[in-house]
Each structure stands twice: as structure tokens, then as C-alpha cells.
Write an enzyme that holds these catalytic residues in place. Structure first.
Site, PDB file in Angstrom:
ATOM      1  N   ASP A  12      43.300  25.105  31.285  1.00 50.43           N
ATOM      2  CA  ASP A  12      44.750  25.187  31.100  1.00 50.43           C
ATOM      3  C   ASP A  12      45.195  24.794  29.697  1.00 50.43           C
ATOM      4  OD1 ASP A  12      44.885  25.819  33.847  1.00 50.43           O
ATOM      5  OD2 ASP A  12      44.864  23.688  34.342  1.00 50.43           O
ATOM      6  N   LYS A  15      44.585  29.094  26.746  1.00 46.29           N
ATOM      7  CA  LYS A  15      43.626  30.102  26.233  1.00 46.29           C
ATOM      8  C   LYS A  15      44.204  31.507  26.338  1.00 46.29           C
ATOM      9  CE  LYS A  15      40.430  28.757  29.091  1.00 46.29           C
ATOM     10  NZ  LYS A  15      41.014  27.490  29.592  1.00 46.29           N
ATOM     11  N   LYS A  17      47.231  32.613  25.991  1.00 47.31           N
ATOM     12  CA  LYS A  17      48.074  32.939  24.837  1.00 47.31           C
ATOM     13  C   LYS A  17      47.227  33.112  23.566  1.00 47.31           C
ATOM     14  CE  LYS A  17      51.141  31.519  21.424  1.00 47.31           C
ATOM     15  NZ  LYS A  17      52.250  30.834  20.846  1.00 47.31           N
ATOM     16  N   ASN A  37      39.061  31.607  39.871  1.00 48.38           N
ATOM     17  CA  ASN A  37      39.624  30.256  39.747  1.00 48.38           C
ATOM     18  C   ASN A  37      40.449  30.149  38.466  1.00 48.38           C
ATOM     19  OD1 ASN A  37      37.270  30.561  38.262  1.00 48.38           O
ATOM     20  ND2 ASN A  37      36.427  28.553  38.732  1.00 48.38           N
ATOM     21  N   ALA A  38      40.172  31.002  37.485  1.00 52.44           N
ATOM     22  CA  ALA A  38      40.889  30.966  36.207  1.00 52.44           C
ATOM     23  C   ALA A  38      42.259  31.613  36.356  1.00 52.44           C
ATOM     24  CB  ALA A  38      40.086  31.717  35.154  1.00 52.44           C
ATOM     25  N   GLY A  39      43.173  31.206  35.515  1.00 55.70           N
ATOM     26  CA  GLY A  39      44.496  31.844  35.470  1.00 55.70           C
ATOM     27  C   GLY A  39      44.959  31.872  34.032  1.00 55.70           C
ATOM     28  N   HIS A  40      44.856  33.020  33.386  1.00 56.18           N
ATOM     29  CA  HIS A  40      45.249  33.122  31.974  1.00 56.18           C
ATOM     30  C   HIS A  40      46.625  33.780  31.884  1.00 56.18           C
ATOM     31  CE1 HIS A  40      40.800  32.845  30.568  1.00 56.18           C
ATOM     32  NE2 HIS A  40      41.258  31.764  31.141  1.00 56.18           N
ATOM     33  N   ARG A 140      18.887  31.567  44.944  1.00 50.75           N
ATOM     34  CA  ARG A 140      18.156  32.847  44.934  1.00 50.75           C
ATOM     35  C   ARG A 140      18.385  33.693  46.189  1.00 50.75           C
ATOM     36  NH1 ARG A 140      12.947  29.685  42.875  1.00 50.75           N
ATOM     37  NH2 ARG A 140      13.779  28.374  44.503  1.00 50.75           N
ATOM     38  N   GLN A 220      38.266  28.121  32.203  1.00 47.80           N
ATOM     39  CA  GLN A 220      38.219  26.668  32.429  1.00 47.80           C
ATOM     40  C   GLN A 220      38.064  25.947  31.077  1.00 47.80           C
ATOM     41  OE1 GLN A 220      35.908  28.550  34.762  1.00 47.80           O
ATOM     42  NE2 GLN A 220      37.818  28.879  35.808  1.00 47.80           N
ATOM     43  N   THR A 235      33.597  22.478  37.493  1.00 43.47           N
ATOM     44  CA  THR A 235      33.446  23.760  38.152  1.00 43.47           C
ATOM     45  C   THR A 235      31.945  24.082  38.151  1.00 43.47           C
ATOM     46  OG1 THR A 235      34.312  26.011  38.281  1.00 43.47           O
ATOM     47  CG2 THR A 235      33.825  25.176  36.068  1.00 43.47           C
ATOM     48  N   GLY A 298      49.434  26.781  41.603  1.00 41.14           N
ATOM     49  CA  GLY A 298      50.785  26.202  41.583  1.00 41.14           C
ATOM     50  C   GLY A 298      50.791  24.684  41.701  1.00 41.14           C
ATOM     51  N   ASP A 329      55.050  21.924  20.591  1.00 37.79           N
ATOM     52  CA  ASP A 329      56.501  21.809  20.780  1.00 37.79           C
ATOM     53  C   ASP A 329      56.868  20.891  21.948  1.00 37.79           C
ATOM     54  OD1 ASP A 329      55.167  24.124  22.028  1.00 37.79           O
ATOM     55  OD2 ASP A 329      57.060  24.299  23.119  1.00 37.79           O
TER      56      ASP A 329
HETATM   57  P1  IMP Z   1      36.436  25.393  41.370  1.00 37.80           P
HETATM   58  O1  IMP Z   1      36.202  26.008  40.035  1.00 37.80           O
HETATM   59  O2  IMP Z   1      37.442  26.131  42.197  1.00 37.80           O
HETATM   60  O3  IMP Z   1      35.155  25.094  42.099  1.00 37.80           O
HETATM   61  O4  IMP Z   1      37.112  23.952  41.114  1.00 37.80           O
HETATM   62  C1  IMP Z   1      36.384  22.881  40.504  1.00 37.80           C
HETATM   63  C2  IMP Z   1      37.286  22.077  39.576  1.00 37.80           C
HETATM   64  O5  IMP Z   1      37.630  22.890  38.455  1.00 37.80           O
HETATM   65  C3  IMP Z   1      38.614  21.630  40.204  1.00 37.80           C
HETATM   66  O6  IMP Z   1      38.971  20.381  39.640  1.00 37.80           O
HETATM   67  C4  IMP Z   1      39.587  22.695  39.735  1.00 37.80           C
HETATM   68  O7  IMP Z   1      40.907  22.207  39.708  1.00 37.80           O
HETATM   69  C5  IMP Z   1      39.056  22.967  38.349  1.00 37.80           C
HETATM   70  N1  IMP Z   1      39.370  24.304  37.843  1.00 37.80           N
HETATM   71  C6  IMP Z   1      38.781  25.476  38.155  1.00 37.80           C
HETATM   72  N2  IMP Z   1      39.328  26.489  37.485  1.00 37.80           N
HETATM   73  C7  IMP Z   1      40.274  25.956  36.709  1.00 37.80           C
HETATM   74  C8  IMP Z   1      41.164  26.513  35.729  1.00 37.80           C
HETATM   75  O8  IMP Z   1      41.172  27.710  35.438  1.00 37.80           O
HETATM   76  N3  IMP Z   1      41.999  25.625  35.122  1.00 37.80           N
HETATM   77  C9  IMP Z   1      41.973  24.301  35.391  1.00 37.80           C
HETATM   78  N4  IMP Z   1      41.143  23.744  36.274  1.00 37.80           N
HETATM   79  C10 IMP Z   1      40.308  24.560  36.924  1.00 37.80           C
END
Ligand code: IMP
Length: 422
Positions: A12, A15, A17, A37-40, A140, A220, A235, A298, A329
């Protein structure tokens, strides 16, 4: 110049932007680890778009967007993301997906949830099945995107894995996964994705040979790296520079430049140690000003001061050439800005970052308090515009970490980015 962009904190860092700002200069943008799991977050034609697995290169029609084999792929989620992108008018003909990317299957998400809800192991994961999918690679027994393209192979491998997981679920008193609907959905997804599936290692090797410009898009952050992060609160992939090579099949010679992204403060979601965390009103103010709520889940993010001990660790591990500092900022109205410059354990001071969570739990941060700039940065465009206390703040970070600061982000828009020329 082939460039890697990596988060240097717990994800978070902004990245999305930074990559969007840089991506226009590249021929190929590559995701090499992580999953949805990522959110860009990026802004496209004035709209806020959150990408989870699709590389930011999709916004540039001449740019090849590659999901390499280091990424774990949930095909149904990927299709939804592709459909969303198409609804924005993007063709996505420029998308390549590795046949060797491991699949996230229904068992994985279920197991992630079972573990998170048990008292055995609570990491605060995104509950997307990321960890269990990577476990299958190490164990495996993984299935891959390429398996979706051959029905009989997929059915056989799926049935074998279903037996394995349904035994586990039975042990946890959890219902078995209903295989047949999942198999049908996944095979259909395979047909949808077929035109994009290829050997991305060969594709990328060819691109390097042809001197195309590559941008590697990390997900991440370094402190969540499976080996070098705050284990076990991490992660399950290599979020550091090492992940580029194992996740693409390119060698270290294909990387010319490493840009590390860090916020001007720190955030974390999920469990795990966070030495500079703020539990008071100043933390709450930073969260609100910085809109610190997870792009994927969220969840409110935990917030704290910039930790230079951790940042220096990440700079060294990744061989960072340039720092891209974001969300400056958010600090505009502060009269004082503390930054952690050492840790103390039992009265002993150290500047080393202990990765293991048990050790990091014991440290108390030592702060250096720097003067704030108390000016609005959002409209500033050039280095000459910047207030003196901000320049002193940048000098201090550079000196401490040993990395030059190349870019400053002073707002969410692409144009609110200052190239420092440092
Ligand atoms: P997982 O990747 O869902 O297994 O989560 C493992 C840890 O990584 C947790 O603490 C999540 O909150 C964190 N995490 C995974 N993806 C992100 C991300 O894109 N941003 C911030 N934290 C993340």
C-alpha cells in the site's frame, strides 16, 4: 532501462500511482509475484480503477502487459477484472498470461478462511487463498493455467487434489468442496483465457533480446516478503528483488534500475509487529487524511511514523537505486514529523532490522523529530517550489538510507508527481 518497482514497506505504498506514472515509458509491464491480494489504485480517464492481477500496462495500448509464472491466478477473478477493464474501453489484446502460473482453486480460498478463523494461525490475510496456493507449489502438487486448456488433464489433477483437501477439511469439521461445478467453471474460464496464454519466459527473453524496455511491477511490500519480511506475518511470495528472477525466468542481467516506493509515513494491514505504530489521535488523523483503507478488502489500515530502520533494510535487500516517496501531502499540516532512526531492546540501541516477528516485537523505536513544512504541497511542481524543511527532511532520509530520492508524490493525480533530479 529495464526497471523494477517495489514496495519497501508493508504494501500500500502507492505503487499503483507510481507505476502508472512510469508505465508510459515502457514497452512491457510485468507482474511477477502475488495474486489478487494486491490492489493497485490508478485513475484512468478520471475514474478510480483498482487493479488486482492485471498489470498497469493495460492502460497503454502499445504496451505489452504480462502476468508471469510467479503470480498465482484465480481465473474467475481474472476474467471479472478483464471484463471490468473492457467496460472502460480497453481491448486487452496486449495481455499475456503464463501457462505456468499456479492456479488458485476453491480449496485454497476455503483453507485460507479455515486457518484464519481457527486459533491455530491468524495472520490477517486477505482470505483470497494466496498462501495455500503457494503452499501447493512448494508441496509439488499445484495445478497451472496451462492445465485448464486440456480438459482430461485438468479433471484428473483436480480430482487428485480434491481428495487431498477434502481429507483436510474433514479433519477441521468443514464440508468438502463440491468439485463438479468448480471444474465446469474453471474449464470455461480456460477457454476465455486461452488467447492470452503463452510461455511468458520465452516472450520476455525475446523482448530483452530485442532491447524492449521492461517495467517489473512489484506487489505487496518488502516487509511482507516470505523470507525477508516480518515472518510469519507475511504474504507467501518473494516480494523483494529476488521474486523478479524466480517469477519471470529472466536473469539479474535483465534489470538495470530498481525504484523503491515508500510512503512518507507507514501503514500495515493484518496482524504482526509494527514498531512505529500510532494508537492515538495523531494516528487517526493520518489515517483520515491519507484515506488509509484497504483497496482490496476495505479494512482500516494501521498507521505509524516512517521507520527508517525498516526502510534502510528494504533498500539494502533490494539494491534500491532510487526512492519514490509518496503521500507527502498527508503530512502538510504537521509542525513536527518524527521518524524512527534506531530500535532499543533491553536498553541496547541498534540500527539493525530483525525480520522475525518475535524479535521485532521486543523493540522500542528511537525517534528523531524533524520540523514539518506546514505548506500545501499538492500544487507544487518543481523542486524550487519546495519549502526548506521538506528539503531537509528529504536530505535526512537520503543520508540515513543511502538511496537517492528521485520522485515525490504530493497527491493522487498523475500530474502531482515531482521529479527531483537528485
Ligand atoms: P495474504 O497475502 O492474503 O496471504 O495475506 C498475508 C499478509 O499480507 C496479511 O497481513 C495481508 O494484510 C498482507 N497483504 C497481502 N496483500 C497485501 C497488499 O496488497 N497490501 C497490503 N497488505 C497486503
Amino acid at each position: 532501462m529495464n526497471t523494477v518497482v517495489l514496495g519497501l514497506q508493508w504494501g500500500d505504498e502507492g505503487k499503483g500511482k507510481a507505476i502508472d506514472y512510469l508505465a508510459g515509458n515502457f514497452d512491457v509491464v510485468v507482474r511477477f509475484q502475488g495474486g489478487h491480494n494486491a490492489g493497485h489504485t490508478v485513475y484512468y480517464q478520471g475514474k478510480r480503477v483498482v487493479l488486482h492481477v492485471l498489470p498497469s500496462g493495460i492502460f497503454y495500448p502499445d504496451c505489452l502487459a504480462v502476468i508471469a509464472h510467479g503470480v498465482v491466478v484465480q481465473p474467475l477473478q481474472l476474467i471479472e477484472e478483464i471484463r471490468n477493464a473492457r467496460s472502460l474501453g480497453l481491448s486487452l489484446q496486449n495481455l499475456a498470461l503464463s501457462a505456468n502460473a499456479p492456479l488458485i482453486l476453491p480449496f485454497h480460498q476455503q483453507l485460507d478462511i479455515v486457518f484464519e478463523d481457527s486459533r491455530y494461525q491468524r495472520i490477517g490475510t486477505t482470505r483470497r487463498g494466496i498462501g495455500p496456493a503457494y503452499e501447493d507449489v512448494i508441496g509439488r502438487r499445484a495445478l497451472f493455467v496451462g492445465d485448464l486448456l486440456q480438459e482430461s488433464v485438468f479433471r484428473k489433477k483436480f480430482a487428485r487434489l480434491a481428495e487431498y483437501y477434502n481429507r483436510l477439511f474433514a479433519a477441521y469439521g468443514h464440508p468438502a468442496v463440491d468439485s463438479e461445478p468448480a471444474i465446469t467453471d474453471y474449464l470455461q474460464a480456460g477457454e476465455f483465457l486461452r488467447p492470452h496464454v503463452c510461455d511468458t519466459t520465452a516472450l520476455l527473453q525475446r523482448a530483452c533480446h530485442e532491447k524492449k524496455q521492461l517495467l517489473f511491477e512489484g506487489a505487496q511490500g518488502s516487509l511482507l516478503d516470505i523470507h525477508l519480511g516480518t515472518y510469519p506475518f507475511v504474504t507467501s511470495s518473494s516480494t523483494t528483488i529476488a521474486g523478479v528472477f524466480s517469477g519471470t525466468g529472466l536473469s539479474h542481467k535483465s534489470v538495470d534500475h530498481v525504484i523503491g516506493i515508500s510512503k512518507a509515513y507507514a501503514t500495515r494491514v493484518g496482524e504482526g509487529p509494527f514498531p512505529s505504530e500510532l494508537q492515538d489521535d495523531s494516528g487517526r488523523r493520518l489515517r483520515e487524511r491519507g484515506k488509509e483503507y484497504g483497496a482490496t478488502t476495505g479494512r482500516p489500515r494501521r498507521v505509524g511514523w516512517l521507520d527508517l530502520v525498516a526502510l534502510k533494510h528494504a533498500v539494502q535487500v533490494n539494491g534500491v537505486d532510487a526512492l519514490f516517496l509518496t503521500k507527502l501531502d498527508v503530512l502538510d499540516d504537521l509542525d513536527e514529523i518524527p521518524v524512527a532512526v534506531a530500535y532499543e531492546v533491553n536498553g541496547v540501541r541498534s540500527e539493525q532490522f530483525p525480520c522475525h516477528a518475535d524479535a521485532l516485537d521486543l523493540v522500542t523505536p528511537v525517534y528523531r523529530v524533524l520540523p514539518g513544512w506546514q505548506k500545501t504541497l499538492g500544487a507544487m511542481e518543481r523542486m524550487n517550489d519546495l519549502p526548506q524543511p521538506l528539503r531537509a527532511y528529504l536530505d535526512f532520509i537520503e543520508e540515513f538510507t543511502g538511496a537517492k530520492i528521485s520522485h515525490l508524490s504530493v497527491g493522487g493525480e498523475r500530474r502531482q508527481t515531482i521529479e527531483t533530479g537528485r
